[in-house]
Structure formats: structure tokens, C-alpha cells
Scaffold this active site. Sequence first.
Site, PDB file in Angstrom:
ATOM      1  N   SER A   6       0.829  -1.206   0.000  1.00 10.36           N
ATOM      2  CA  SER A   6       0.000   0.000   0.000  1.00 10.36           C
ATOM      3  C   SER A   6       0.866   1.259   0.000  1.00 10.36           C
ATOM      4  O   SER A   6       1.422   1.615  -1.019  1.00 10.36           O
ATOM      5  CB  SER A   6      -1.007   0.031   1.142  1.00 10.36           C
ATOM      6  OG  SER A   6      -2.000   1.005   0.841  1.00 10.36           O
ATOM      7  N   HIS A  33       3.763  13.836   6.850  1.00 11.57           N
ATOM      8  CA  HIS A  33       3.411  15.249   6.680  1.00 11.57           C
ATOM      9  C   HIS A  33       3.919  15.974   7.915  1.00 11.57           C
ATOM     10  O   HIS A  33       3.410  15.760   9.015  1.00 11.57           O
ATOM     11  CB  HIS A  33       1.894  15.428   6.556  1.00 11.57           C
ATOM     12  CG  HIS A  33       1.296  14.619   5.454  1.00 11.57           C
ATOM     13  ND1 HIS A  33       1.379  14.991   4.129  1.00 11.57           N
ATOM     14  CD2 HIS A  33       0.627  13.446   5.478  1.00 11.57           C
ATOM     15  CE1 HIS A  33       0.773  14.080   3.384  1.00 11.57           C
ATOM     16  NE2 HIS A  33       0.308  13.132   4.185  1.00 11.57           N
ATOM     17  N   CYS A  36      -1.619  -4.168   3.404  1.00 14.36           N
ATOM     18  CA  CYS A  36      -2.483  -5.346   3.345  1.00 14.36           C
ATOM     19  C   CYS A  36      -1.763  -6.567   3.916  1.00 14.36           C
ATOM     20  O   CYS A  36      -2.353  -7.637   4.035  1.00 14.36           O
ATOM     21  CB  CYS A  36      -2.937  -5.608   1.911  1.00 14.36           C
ATOM     22  SG  CYS A  36      -1.594  -5.915   0.759  1.00 14.36           S
TER      23      CYS A  36
END
Length: 122
Positions: free
Chosen positions: A68, A73, A88
Site C-alpha cells: 500500500s 506530513h 495489506c
Amino acid sequence: MVFGQHLTIDLSGCNSQKLKDLELHHDLLANTPHLIGMTPITQPYVFKYSGLIPQDRGITGSVIIAESHISIHSFELKNYCFVDVFSCKPFDTKRATEIFVEAFEPVKYMVNVVDRGVDFPR
């Protein structure tokens, strides 16, 4: 049975020098997948951000992994950082958390692990 786990880490009171270190962000995104048993399929994409609100200045980056993605940030003027690891494939969420806590040196942090895709067709 779930599709995967989504780890979110909110780090506050971080070392501001580390939050504005573009190379650190890149290295974390390049190395973390290997450290937690994931498979990067792109190079990390990392860039400095300074938008309409000067206090939101920081660095944003992500790496796509076969399982994934991982994203960061950071907000250097607010000494704050958000990290997401979605996979996953089962992974050591504690180890992943330790990597980012060691890197950004927060005063405190909050961890959430959410099971995703509870009803995902198998």
C-alpha cells in the site's frame, strides 16, 4: 479477517530541525519499508511545502509499497508530524512507530491502528 492495518502516528513537540530536514524524510521513506518487511515499488516522493498559510510550512512525502503506502506530513513551525503506514500485509506496528519516534524526537505521540477492509471480499 481484515484486508490490512492502517497505522497512524501523531507526533507533537518534535525536533524542529529534523522536521525541516528533507534528506531525513527521504531516508525514512526509503528505508522504513525494508525495516518492516515491506516492498517499495517507487522511489520516495518528498517535497517542501509552503502554502497560503505560512505556519503550515513543512515537508510532505510518500512512498508506494506493494502492500500500500507510507506517508509523512511535517509542520516545522508547529513542531508536529503525521505519519501513516497502510498495509495489506501484517507488520510490526510497534517497530514502525519506534522508527518515526526515534527520527523526529517528539515530546509526545499518539498511535492508532485501524483494521481496514473488514468486509473486503476474499
